[in-house]
Design a protein around this motif. Structure first.
Motif, mmCIF file in Angstrom:
data_model
loop_
_atom_site.group_PDB
_atom_site.id
_atom_site.type_symbol
_atom_site.label_atom_id
_atom_site.label_comp_id
_atom_site.label_asym_id
_atom_site.label_seq_id
_atom_site.Cartn_x
_atom_site.Cartn_y
_atom_site.Cartn_z
ATOM 1 N N SER A 1 -21.596 8.484 -10.342
ATOM 2 C CA SER A 1 -20.209 8.155 -9.999
ATOM 3 C C SER A 1 -20.005 7.890 -8.519
ATOM 4 O O SER A 1 -19.132 7.095 -8.142
ATOM 5 C CB SER A 1 -19.272 9.289 -10.446
ATOM 6 O OG SER A 1 -19.343 9.482 -11.836
ATOM 7 N N THR A 2 -20.781 8.527 -7.666
ATOM 8 C CA THR A 2 -20.549 8.395 -6.218
ATOM 9 C C THR A 2 -21.651 7.621 -5.506
ATOM 10 O O THR A 2 -21.690 7.597 -4.276
ATOM 11 C CB THR A 2 -20.402 9.791 -5.578
ATOM 12 O OG1 THR A 2 -21.538 10.606 -5.920
ATOM 13 C CG2 THR A 2 -19.138 10.474 -6.056
ATOM 14 N N LEU B 1 -13.910 3.173 -3.835
ATOM 15 C CA LEU B 1 -13.414 4.522 -4.084
ATOM 16 C C LEU B 1 -12.604 4.635 -5.385
ATOM 17 O O LEU B 1 -12.802 5.609 -6.138
ATOM 18 C CB LEU B 1 -12.584 4.996 -2.889
ATOM 19 C CG LEU B 1 -12.314 6.499 -2.803
ATOM 20 C CD1 LEU B 1 -13.623 7.278 -2.784
ATOM 21 C CD2 LEU B 1 -11.486 6.826 -1.567
ATOM 22 N N SER C 1 -15.106 4.829 -8.173
ATOM 23 C CA SER C 1 -15.862 6.072 -8.143
ATOM 24 C C SER C 1 -15.057 7.234 -8.722
ATOM 25 O O SER C 1 -15.546 7.978 -9.580
ATOM 26 C CB SER C 1 -16.290 6.383 -6.698
ATOM 27 O OG SER C 1 -17.108 7.522 -6.655
ATOM 28 N N ILE C 2 -13.824 7.383 -8.276
ATOM 29 C CA ILE C 2 -12.988 8.492 -8.749
ATOM 30 C C ILE C 2 -12.655 8.335 -10.230
ATOM 31 O O ILE C 2 -12.733 9.293 -11.015
ATOM 32 C CB ILE C 2 -11.698 8.573 -7.909
ATOM 33 C CG1 ILE C 2 -12.043 8.940 -6.466
ATOM 34 C CG2 ILE C 2 -10.743 9.599 -8.496
ATOM 35 C CD1 ILE C 2 -10.847 8.935 -5.529
ATOM 36 N N LEU D 1 -23.416 12.587 -1.824
ATOM 37 C CA LEU D 1 -22.997 12.037 -0.541
ATOM 38 C C LEU D 1 -23.903 12.485 0.588
ATOM 39 O O LEU D 1 -23.879 11.899 1.684
ATOM 40 C CB LEU D 1 -21.547 12.451 -0.231
ATOM 41 C CG LEU D 1 -20.493 12.049 -1.264
ATOM 42 C CD1 LEU D 1 -19.142 12.619 -0.867
ATOM 43 C CD2 LEU D 1 -20.422 10.539 -1.415
ATOM 44 N N LEU E 1 -15.711 8.957 -12.402
ATOM 45 C CA LEU E 1 -16.060 10.374 -12.359
ATOM 46 C C LEU E 1 -15.203 11.166 -13.344
ATOM 47 O O LEU E 1 -15.715 12.000 -14.114
ATOM 48 C CB LEU E 1 -15.868 10.911 -10.938
ATOM 49 C CG LEU E 1 -16.192 12.388 -10.708
ATOM 50 C CD1 LEU E 1 -17.670 12.660 -10.967
ATOM 51 C CD2 LEU E 1 -15.816 12.806 -9.289
ATOM 52 N N ILE F 1 -20.370 4.902 -3.020
ATOM 53 C CA ILE F 1 -19.586 5.264 -1.828
ATOM 54 C C ILE F 1 -20.392 6.114 -0.855
ATOM 55 O O ILE F 1 -19.829 6.620 0.123
ATOM 56 C CB ILE F 1 -18.287 6.012 -2.211
ATOM 57 C CG1 ILE F 1 -18.594 7.311 -2.930
ATOM 58 C CG2 ILE F 1 -17.383 5.113 -3.033
ATOM 59 C CD1 ILE F 1 -17.370 8.180 -3.174
ATOM 60 N N THR F 2 -21.681 6.293 -1.093
ATOM 61 C CA THR F 2 -22.491 7.050 -0.151
ATOM 62 C C THR F 2 -23.385 6.119 0.665
ATOM 63 O O THR F 2 -24.197 5.379 0.097
ATOM 64 C CB THR F 2 -23.356 8.110 -0.867
ATOM 65 O OG1 THR F 2 -24.294 8.658 0.073
ATOM 66 C CG2 THR F 2 -24.115 7.517 -2.045
ATOM 67 N N ALA G 1 -21.809 15.167 -7.668
ATOM 68 C CA ALA G 1 -21.122 14.052 -7.021
ATOM 69 C C ALA G 1 -20.977 14.297 -5.529
ATOM 70 O O ALA G 1 -21.127 13.372 -4.715
ATOM 71 C CB ALA G 1 -19.752 13.846 -7.662
#
Length: 291
Positions: A220-221, A255, A258-259, A180, A262, A224-225, A176
Protein backbone atom coordinates in the motif's frame (compact mmCIF):
# COMPACT_ATOMS: atom_id res chain seq x y z
CA UNK A 1 -13.40 0.61 -9.00
CA UNK A 2 -11.68 2.55 -6.22
CA UNK A 3 -8.68 3.18 -8.45
CA UNK A 4 -10.95 4.43 -11.24
CA UNK A 5 -12.89 6.70 -8.87
CA UNK A 6 -9.74 8.27 -7.41
CA UNK A 7 -8.20 8.80 -10.83
CA UNK A 8 -11.34 10.25 -12.40
CA UNK A 9 -12.76 12.26 -9.50
CA UNK A 10 -9.71 13.24 -7.43
CA UNK A 11 -6.40 13.10 -9.31
CA UNK A 12 -7.48 14.30 -12.76
CA UNK A 13 -9.40 17.36 -11.43
CA UNK A 14 -6.35 18.23 -9.33
CA UNK A 15 -4.15 18.11 -12.45
CA UNK A 16 -6.68 19.89 -14.66
CA UNK A 17 -4.84 23.22 -14.64
CA UNK A 18 -1.33 21.74 -14.71
CA UNK A 19 0.48 22.75 -17.87
CA UNK A 20 2.27 20.01 -19.80
CA UNK A 21 5.60 21.63 -20.64
CA UNK A 22 7.72 18.62 -21.56
CA UNK A 23 9.63 18.25 -24.81
CA UNK A 24 6.96 17.43 -27.46
CA UNK A 25 9.39 15.18 -29.30
CA UNK A 26 9.64 12.86 -26.30
CA UNK A 27 5.90 12.64 -25.57
CA UNK A 28 3.86 9.71 -26.95
CA UNK A 29 1.34 10.30 -29.71
CA UNK A 30 -1.79 8.44 -30.81
CA UNK A 31 -1.29 8.55 -34.56
CA UNK A 32 -2.71 5.85 -36.82
CA UNK A 33 -0.31 3.03 -37.65
CA UNK A 34 1.24 3.36 -41.08
CA UNK A 35 1.64 0.36 -43.44
CA UNK A 36 5.38 0.15 -42.82
CA UNK A 37 4.77 0.19 -39.05
CA UNK A 38 2.25 -2.63 -39.29
CA UNK A 39 4.74 -4.63 -41.33
CA UNK A 40 7.42 -3.99 -38.72
CA UNK A 41 5.13 -5.09 -35.89
CA UNK A 42 4.27 -8.34 -37.67
CA UNK A 43 7.93 -9.21 -38.22
CA UNK A 44 8.78 -8.18 -34.64
CA UNK A 45 6.03 -10.43 -33.27
CA UNK A 46 7.32 -13.32 -35.38
CA UNK A 47 10.85 -12.70 -34.10
CA UNK A 48 9.67 -12.70 -30.47
CA UNK A 49 7.75 -15.95 -31.01
CA UNK A 50 10.86 -17.52 -32.53
CA UNK A 51 12.87 -16.43 -29.49
CA UNK A 52 10.25 -17.96 -27.20
CA UNK A 53 10.23 -21.16 -29.24
CA UNK A 54 14.03 -21.35 -29.10
CA UNK A 55 13.98 -20.88 -25.32
CA UNK A 56 11.34 -23.59 -24.86
CA UNK A 57 13.15 -26.06 -27.10
CA UNK A 58 16.51 -25.54 -25.42
CA UNK A 59 14.98 -25.82 -21.94
CA UNK A 60 12.72 -28.81 -22.66
CA UNK A 61 15.14 -31.70 -22.34
CA UNK A 62 16.00 -33.08 -18.93
CA UNK A 63 19.69 -32.51 -19.67
CA UNK A 64 19.17 -28.92 -20.79
CA UNK A 65 21.91 -26.43 -19.93
CA UNK A 66 19.20 -24.14 -18.55
CA UNK A 67 18.43 -26.59 -15.73
CA UNK A 68 20.02 -26.87 -12.31
CA UNK A 69 21.90 -29.98 -11.23
CA UNK A 70 18.68 -31.45 -9.83
CA UNK A 71 16.88 -30.86 -13.14
CA UNK A 72 14.77 -27.94 -11.91
CA UNK A 73 14.17 -24.95 -14.16
CA UNK A 74 12.81 -22.56 -11.55
CA UNK A 75 15.21 -23.06 -8.65
CA UNK A 76 17.47 -20.19 -7.68
CA UNK A 77 20.55 -22.08 -8.88
CA UNK A 78 19.12 -22.88 -12.33
CA UNK A 79 20.96 -21.08 -15.16
CA UNK A 80 17.56 -20.08 -16.55
CA UNK A 81 16.72 -18.11 -13.40
CA UNK A 82 20.24 -16.72 -13.08
CA UNK A 83 20.09 -15.50 -16.69
CA UNK A 84 16.61 -13.99 -16.52
CA UNK A 85 17.86 -10.41 -16.95
CA UNK A 86 19.86 -11.33 -20.05
CA UNK A 87 16.89 -13.28 -21.45
CA UNK A 88 14.56 -10.31 -20.99
CA UNK A 89 17.16 -8.10 -22.69
CA UNK A 90 17.33 -10.42 -25.69
CA UNK A 91 13.52 -10.64 -25.89
CA UNK A 92 13.40 -6.84 -26.19
CA UNK A 93 16.50 -6.41 -28.36
CA UNK A 94 15.78 -8.94 -31.14
CA UNK A 95 12.18 -7.83 -31.90
CA UNK A 96 13.30 -4.20 -31.73
CA UNK A 97 16.04 -4.71 -34.29
CA UNK A 98 13.76 -6.77 -36.52
CA UNK A 99 11.10 -4.05 -36.32
CA UNK A 100 13.64 -1.39 -37.31
CA UNK A 101 14.76 -3.26 -40.41
CA UNK A 102 11.24 -4.38 -41.42
CA UNK A 103 9.69 -0.93 -40.93
CA UNK A 104 12.64 0.88 -42.49
CA UNK A 105 13.33 3.01 -39.41
CA UNK A 106 16.76 1.44 -38.82
CA UNK A 107 18.66 0.40 -41.93
CA UNK A 108 22.07 -0.21 -40.34
CA UNK A 109 23.80 -0.76 -37.03
CA UNK A 110 24.49 2.97 -36.65
CA UNK A 111 20.76 3.72 -36.61
CA UNK A 112 20.23 1.03 -33.99
CA UNK A 113 22.94 2.49 -31.75
CA UNK A 114 21.50 5.98 -32.30
CA UNK A 115 18.03 4.75 -31.28
CA UNK A 116 19.41 3.17 -28.12
CA UNK A 117 21.29 6.35 -27.29
CA UNK A 118 18.15 8.46 -27.74
CA UNK A 119 16.18 6.15 -25.46
CA UNK A 120 18.81 6.49 -22.74
CA UNK A 121 19.30 10.24 -23.19
CA UNK A 122 16.48 11.01 -20.76
CA UNK A 123 17.99 8.82 -18.05
CA UNK A 124 20.70 11.31 -17.08
CA UNK A 125 18.53 12.89 -14.38
CA UNK A 126 17.65 9.44 -13.04
CA UNK A 127 21.30 8.38 -12.84
CA UNK A 128 22.21 11.54 -10.93
CA UNK A 129 19.23 11.18 -8.58
CA UNK A 130 19.86 7.45 -8.12
CA UNK A 131 23.44 8.18 -7.02
CA UNK A 132 22.38 10.47 -4.18
CA UNK A 133 19.40 8.26 -3.28
CA UNK A 134 21.77 5.30 -3.03
CA UNK A 135 23.97 7.23 -0.58
CA UNK A 136 20.97 8.13 1.55
CA UNK A 137 19.58 4.58 1.52
CA UNK A 138 22.98 3.16 2.46
CA UNK A 139 23.48 5.65 5.29
CA UNK A 140 19.94 5.06 6.55
CA UNK A 141 20.45 1.30 6.37
CA UNK A 142 23.68 1.56 8.36
CA UNK A 143 21.87 3.55 11.04
CA UNK A 144 19.52 0.57 11.63
CA UNK A 145 16.68 2.98 12.40
CA UNK A 146 14.33 1.05 10.14
CA UNK A 147 15.22 -2.25 11.80
CA UNK A 148 14.83 -0.68 15.24
CA UNK A 149 11.38 0.68 14.39
CA UNK A 150 10.29 -2.67 12.94
CA UNK A 151 11.42 -4.73 15.93
CA UNK A 152 10.16 -2.24 18.54
CA UNK A 153 6.82 -1.96 16.77
CA UNK A 154 6.40 -5.72 16.47
CA UNK A 155 7.28 -6.25 20.14
CA UNK A 156 4.88 -3.50 21.20
CA UNK A 157 2.10 -5.07 19.13
CA UNK A 158 2.83 -8.41 20.76
CA UNK A 159 2.74 -6.99 24.29
CA UNK A 160 -0.61 -5.26 23.70
CA UNK A 161 -2.32 -8.67 23.26
CA UNK A 162 -5.16 -7.13 21.26
CA UNK A 163 -8.11 -9.06 19.75
CA UNK A 164 -7.16 -11.03 16.65
CA UNK A 165 -8.85 -8.73 14.12
CA UNK A 166 -7.18 -5.68 15.66
CA UNK A 167 -3.82 -7.48 15.69
CA UNK A 168 -4.09 -8.26 11.97
CA UNK A 169 -4.84 -4.61 11.22
CA UNK A 170 -1.94 -3.67 13.49
CA UNK A 171 0.42 -5.82 11.41
CA UNK A 172 -0.87 -4.13 8.26
CA UNK A 173 -0.31 -0.62 9.56
CA UNK A 174 3.02 -1.48 11.19
CA UNK A 175 4.29 -2.86 7.87
CA UNK A 176 2.95 0.16 5.98
CA UNK A 177 4.87 2.46 8.33
CA UNK A 178 8.09 0.44 8.31
CA UNK A 179 7.86 0.39 4.51
CA UNK A 180 8.61 4.12 4.61
CA UNK A 181 11.88 3.37 6.40
CA UNK A 182 13.04 0.06 4.89
CA UNK A 183 12.97 -0.32 1.11
CA UNK A 184 13.66 -4.06 0.84
CA UNK A 185 10.56 -6.26 1.15
CA UNK A 186 12.62 -9.30 2.21
CA UNK A 187 14.41 -7.26 4.89
CA UNK A 188 11.10 -6.04 6.33
CA UNK A 189 9.70 -9.56 6.40
CA UNK A 190 12.84 -10.88 8.10
CA UNK A 191 12.44 -8.26 10.82
CA UNK A 192 8.68 -8.36 11.32
CA UNK A 193 8.00 -11.99 10.43
CA UNK A 194 10.55 -13.32 12.92
CA UNK A 195 8.41 -11.90 15.73
CA UNK A 196 4.90 -11.97 14.33
CA UNK A 197 4.81 -15.46 12.82
CA UNK A 198 5.67 -17.37 16.05
CA UNK A 199 3.49 -15.03 18.12
CA UNK A 200 0.40 -15.55 15.97
CA UNK A 201 1.06 -19.28 15.60
CA UNK A 202 0.72 -19.50 19.38
CA UNK A 203 -2.67 -17.80 18.99
CA UNK A 204 -3.76 -20.24 16.29
CA UNK A 205 -3.12 -17.99 13.27
CA UNK A 206 -1.36 -19.52 10.28
CA UNK A 207 1.79 -17.99 8.78
CA UNK A 208 -0.24 -17.65 5.54
CA UNK A 209 -2.59 -15.14 7.14
CA UNK A 210 0.28 -13.31 8.84
CA UNK A 211 2.11 -12.86 5.55
CA UNK A 212 -1.12 -11.75 3.85
CA UNK A 213 -1.42 -8.97 6.44
CA UNK A 214 2.23 -8.08 5.84
CA UNK A 215 1.72 -7.97 2.06
CA UNK A 216 -1.26 -5.63 2.37
CA UNK A 217 0.76 -3.11 4.36
CA UNK A 218 3.88 -3.51 2.23
CA UNK A 219 2.11 -2.96 -1.10
CA UNK A 220 0.00 0.00 0.00
CA UNK A 221 2.81 2.46 0.72
CA UNK A 222 5.36 1.44 -1.91
CA UNK A 223 4.43 4.34 -4.18
CA UNK A 224 4.91 7.01 -1.49
CA UNK A 225 8.27 5.92 -0.07
CA UNK A 226 11.40 7.44 -1.67
CA UNK A 227 13.27 4.34 -0.49
CA UNK A 228 11.60 2.27 -3.22
CA UNK A 229 14.31 1.57 -5.85
CA UNK A 230 12.04 2.60 -8.75
CA UNK A 231 10.83 5.84 -7.15
CA UNK A 232 13.43 8.06 -8.90
CA UNK A 233 12.56 6.41 -12.23
CA UNK A 234 8.87 7.26 -11.79
CA UNK A 235 9.82 10.87 -11.01
CA UNK A 236 11.82 10.99 -14.25
CA UNK A 237 8.79 9.80 -16.24
CA UNK A 238 6.68 12.50 -14.58
CA UNK A 239 9.24 15.11 -15.59
CA UNK A 240 8.87 14.13 -19.24
CA UNK A 241 5.43 15.77 -19.08
CA UNK A 242 5.84 18.40 -16.35
CA UNK A 243 9.41 19.58 -15.85
CA UNK A 244 8.74 20.90 -12.34
CA UNK A 245 7.72 17.46 -11.04
CA UNK A 246 9.66 16.17 -8.05
CA UNK A 247 9.50 13.74 -5.16
CA UNK A 248 6.88 15.81 -3.34
CA UNK A 249 4.72 16.00 -6.46
CA UNK A 250 4.64 12.23 -6.84
CA UNK A 251 3.95 11.59 -3.14
CA UNK A 252 1.09 14.11 -3.12
CA UNK A 253 -0.48 12.53 -6.22
CA UNK A 254 -0.18 8.96 -4.97
CA UNK A 255 -1.19 9.55 -1.34
CA UNK A 256 -4.96 9.16 -2.01
CA UNK A 257 -4.32 5.81 -3.72
CA UNK A 258 -2.05 4.65 -0.90
CA UNK A 259 -4.47 5.49 1.91
CA UNK A 260 -7.54 4.19 0.09
CA UNK A 261 -5.96 0.88 -0.89
CA UNK A 262 -4.55 0.44 2.61
CA UNK A 263 -8.03 0.74 4.12
CA UNK A 264 -9.76 -1.25 1.36
CA UNK A 265 -7.34 -4.18 1.38
CA UNK A 266 -7.36 -4.27 5.17
CA UNK A 267 -11.14 -4.61 4.99
CA UNK A 268 -10.80 -7.39 2.42
CA UNK A 269 -8.35 -9.24 4.65
CA UNK A 270 -10.61 -8.96 7.68
CA UNK A 271 -13.57 -10.16 5.62
CA UNK A 272 -11.65 -13.23 4.42
CA UNK A 273 -10.60 -13.99 7.99
CA UNK A 274 -14.06 -13.43 9.47
CA UNK A 275 -15.81 -15.51 6.81
CA UNK A 276 -13.18 -18.26 6.77
CA UNK A 277 -12.50 -17.85 3.04
CA UNK A 278 -9.21 -19.45 1.83
CA UNK A 279 -6.46 -17.00 0.90
CA UNK A 280 -5.29 -19.23 -1.96
CA UNK A 281 -4.66 -22.78 -3.08
CA UNK A 282 -3.34 -24.88 -0.22
CA UNK A 283 -3.49 -21.97 2.23
CA UNK A 284 -5.04 -21.88 5.66
CA UNK A 285 -6.20 -19.29 8.18
CA UNK A 286 -5.59 -21.25 11.35
CA UNK A 287 -2.62 -23.07 12.88
CA UNK A 288 -2.43 -25.98 12.91
CA UNK A 289 -4.26 -26.03 9.58
CA UNK A 290 -7.74 -27.49 9.76
CA UNK A 291 -8.29 -30.41 7.35
Amino acid sequence: LVGWFLTDKVIEPRLKNTAVNGDPSTLPTLDELQPHERRGLKFAMAAMLLCALGLVLTAYGEHSAWRATDGALTSASAPLMRSIVAIIFVFFLVPGIVYGYAAGTANNHRAIIQGMSKSMSGMGYYIVMAFFCAQFIYAFGQSNLGALMAIKGALALKELALPMGVTLVGIVFLTAFVNLLVGSASAKWALIGAIMVPMLMELGVSPDLTQAAYRVGDSSTNIITPLMPYFPLIVVFCQKYVKESGIGTLVALMLPFSISFLLLWSGFLLAYWALGLPLGIGSSLSFPALS
